[in-house]
Write a protein that holds these residues in place. Structure first.
Motif, PDB file in Angstrom:
ATOM      1  N   GLN A 187      36.838  32.396  51.083  1.00  0.00           N
ATOM      2  CA  GLN A 187      36.037  32.336  49.868  1.00  0.00           C
ATOM      3  C   GLN A 187      36.835  32.725  48.626  1.00  0.00           C
ATOM      4  O   GLN A 187      36.302  32.785  47.530  1.00  0.00           O
ATOM      5  N   ARG A 188      38.129  33.017  48.832  1.00  0.00           N
ATOM      6  CA  ARG A 188      39.006  33.419  47.728  1.00  0.00           C
ATOM      7  C   ARG A 188      38.446  34.643  47.002  1.00  0.00           C
ATOM      8  O   ARG A 188      38.516  34.750  45.783  1.00  0.00           O
ATOM      9  N   ARG A 189      37.888  35.567  47.781  1.00  0.00           N
ATOM     10  CA  ARG A 189      37.370  36.808  47.214  1.00  0.00           C
ATOM     11  C   ARG A 189      38.306  37.948  47.564  1.00  0.00           C
ATOM     12  O   ARG A 189      39.204  37.828  48.387  1.00  0.00           O
ATOM     13  N   ARG A 190      38.079  39.120  46.930  1.00  0.00           N
ATOM     14  CA  ARG A 190      38.879  40.285  47.237  1.00  0.00           C
ATOM     15  C   ARG A 190      38.337  40.958  48.480  1.00  0.00           C
ATOM     16  O   ARG A 190      37.489  40.425  49.179  1.00  0.00           O
ATOM     17  N   THR A 191      38.813  42.153  48.770  1.00  0.00           N
ATOM     18  CA  THR A 191      38.535  42.792  50.060  1.00  0.00           C
ATOM     19  C   THR A 191      37.329  43.722  50.040  1.00  0.00           C
ATOM     20  O   THR A 191      36.988  44.286  51.075  1.00  0.00           O
ATOM     21  N   LEU A 192      36.700  43.913  48.883  1.00  0.00           N
ATOM     22  CA  LEU A 192      35.563  44.830  48.774  1.00  0.00           C
ATOM     23  C   LEU A 192      35.924  46.216  49.291  1.00  0.00           C
ATOM     24  O   LEU A 192      35.175  46.847  50.035  1.00  0.00           O
ATOM     25  N   SER A 193      37.115  46.688  48.888  1.00  0.00           N
ATOM     26  CA  SER A 193      37.562  48.024  49.263  1.00  0.00           C
ATOM     27  C   SER A 193      38.312  48.641  48.089  1.00  0.00           C
ATOM     28  O   SER A 193      38.869  47.929  47.243  1.00  0.00           O
ATOM     29  N   ILE A 194      38.294  49.972  48.028  1.00  0.00           N
ATOM     30  CA  ILE A 194      39.057  50.694  47.009  1.00  0.00           C
ATOM     31  C   ILE A 194      39.818  51.824  47.680  1.00  0.00           C
ATOM     32  O   ILE A 194      39.455  52.289  48.762  1.00  0.00           O
ATOM     33  N   GLY A 195      40.890  52.278  47.038  1.00  0.00           N
ATOM     34  CA  GLY A 195      41.685  53.378  47.560  1.00  0.00           C
ATOM     35  C   GLY A 195      41.558  54.609  46.678  1.00  0.00           C
ATOM     36  O   GLY A 195      41.376  54.501  45.462  1.00  0.00           O
ATOM     37  N   LEU A 196      41.637  55.781  47.294  1.00  0.00           N
ATOM     38  CA  LEU A 196      41.593  57.056  46.578  1.00  0.00           C
ATOM     39  C   LEU A 196      42.751  57.919  47.058  1.00  0.00           C
ATOM     40  O   LEU A 196      42.853  58.229  48.248  1.00  0.00           O
TER      41      LEU A 196
ATOM     42  N   ALA B 238      48.969  47.262  49.378  1.00  0.00           N
ATOM     43  CA  ALA B 238      49.437  46.271  50.352  1.00  0.00           C
ATOM     44  C   ALA B 238      48.296  45.783  51.225  1.00  0.00           C
ATOM     45  O   ALA B 238      48.340  44.657  51.749  1.00  0.00           O
ATOM     46  N   ARG B 239      47.269  46.625  51.377  1.00  0.00           N
ATOM     47  CA  ARG B 239      46.071  46.228  52.121  1.00  0.00           C
ATOM     48  C   ARG B 239      45.056  45.538  51.220  1.00  0.00           C
ATOM     49  O   ARG B 239      43.917  45.338  51.595  1.00  0.00           O
ATOM     50  N   GLN B 240      45.512  45.221  50.005  1.00  0.00           N
ATOM     51  CA  GLN B 240      44.748  44.422  49.046  1.00  0.00           C
ATOM     52  C   GLN B 240      43.434  45.081  48.632  1.00  0.00           C
ATOM     53  O   GLN B 240      42.405  44.401  48.499  1.00  0.00           O
ATOM     54  N   VAL B 241      43.476  46.393  48.397  1.00  0.00           N
ATOM     55  CA  VAL B 241      42.285  47.018  47.818  1.00  0.00           C
ATOM     56  C   VAL B 241      42.050  46.407  46.442  1.00  0.00           C
ATOM     57  O   VAL B 241      42.981  45.984  45.751  1.00  0.00           O
TER      58      VAL B 241
END
Length: 327
Positions: free
Chosen positions: A53-62, A111-114
């Motif tokens: 779907q050419r979307r992002r990963t729906l994740s964030i990093g802290l 690198a995990r595309q957050v």
């Protein structure tokens, strides 16, 4: 998915619609497909779906200093709740105040595309984040500012909080006020120590260098600092502690001494109100700090292009007893 379709006697498109909650499937058929999914233990591949779907990963990093520290655990929980409300997953790690580890964690998350990154900076140069920003990863700094890149920042009013503590001591009649804080290469520690010196100068009071101790809040260093401050003909009568770990270390050391100064700690901490003399603190609001940083991050992730913000949240002086001991 092919196995689910074969077992349920339906086409792949029907399975896809059921898995993704799309309309157009009779309830009887959908129930049969869901039963087969449960039986086979099928799980949707979100990575492949988002890629298609050419979307992002729906994740964030802290990246924080220490996830086990009460301040950062509250901040992290607030970030997690905001992420959850946006349907996103939070990945978190501790830098242990090590710039190399901070960089490794941040870049591993990227690198995990957050989709976004919240950083409590440990290092002095964050230009390594410039390529990530250019690639579309949103970044917000919290508790301390980053250098080398222009991002939204959420801080506490460190100098103002310490100034309130000094002013409170002055109202109790204290003039010989000491300060024990963390290493000055940490932004918050430097700001609080500077706030202490400025507040004393504004009150027309000189600061003797034996009244000031900065460094890692280890037991030996605190013990030696208190030896200097509390000895001699004119010992300090009041003491400011620069963070919660320092306050706890100081309290342990003072428990073995007869000469106990009035005390105010920066940061609240668990059981501060339950010790023999409840501890007066300059309280930050890590929950508000984390929530605000996360909301700023999600705005950037939605494409907001407004100028970056630097927000300083006020602190609050909580009177409990240790800071109200008069000269």
């Amino acid at each position: 998915m092919n196995d689910v379709a074969a077992a349920a006697g339906v086409g792949l498109k029907t399975v896809s619609r059921v898995v993704n909650g799309e309309p157009g499937v009779a309830e009887e058929t959908a129930s049969r497909v869901r039963a087969v999914i449960d039986q086979l233990g099928f799980r949707r591949n979100d990575s492949a779906r988002l890629l298609r779907q050419r979307r992002r990963t729906l994740s964030i990093g802290l990246v924080t200093e220490d996830l086990a520290d009460p301040f950062y655990s509250q901040l992290g929980r607030a970030v997690e709740e905001v992420a959850r409300s946006h349907g996103a997953l939070l990945l978190a790690g501790s830098s242990d105040e090590d710039p190399v580890r901070e960089r490794e964690l941040a870049l591993n998350f990227c690198a995990r595309q957050v989709d976004g990154l919240i950083v409590v900076p440990a290092g002095a140069d964050h230009s390594y984040l410039a390529p990530e920003l250019a690639a579309g990863t949103a970044v917000v700094s919290v508790d301390r500012p980053v250098s080398g890149v222009d991002v939204d920042t959420v801080l506490a009013d460190n100098r103002g909080g310490i100034r309130d503590g000094v002013s409170h001591f002055l109202r109790q009649g204290h003039r010989k006020i000491g300060y024990v804080g963390d290493s000055l290469d940490i932004f918050t520690a430097a700001e609080r120590c500077t706030g202490y010196r400025h507040a004393m100068a504004d009150a027309g009071l000189d600061v003797e260098e034996r009244w000031v101790s900065t460094g890692r809040p280890g037991a030996l260093g605190v013990r030696l600092a208190l030896d200097r401050m509390l000895s001699g003909p004119e010992p300090v009568t009041a003491l400011l502690c620069g963070n919660n770990r320092t306050t706890v270390t100081v309290l342990r050391e003072l428990a073995t001494r007869r000469n106990r100064p009035a005390l105010i700690g920066f940061d609240d901490f668990e059981l501060a109100d339950m010790v023999a003399v409840p501890v007066t603190v300059i309280a930050q609001d890590p929950t508000q700090m984390g929530r605000m940083a996360a909301e700023l991050l999600f705005r950037r992730m939605r494409g907001e292009r407004a100028p970056t913000q630097r927000i300083e949240l006020p602190t609050r002086l909580i009177l409990r007893g240790s800071g109200e001991i008069r000269v």
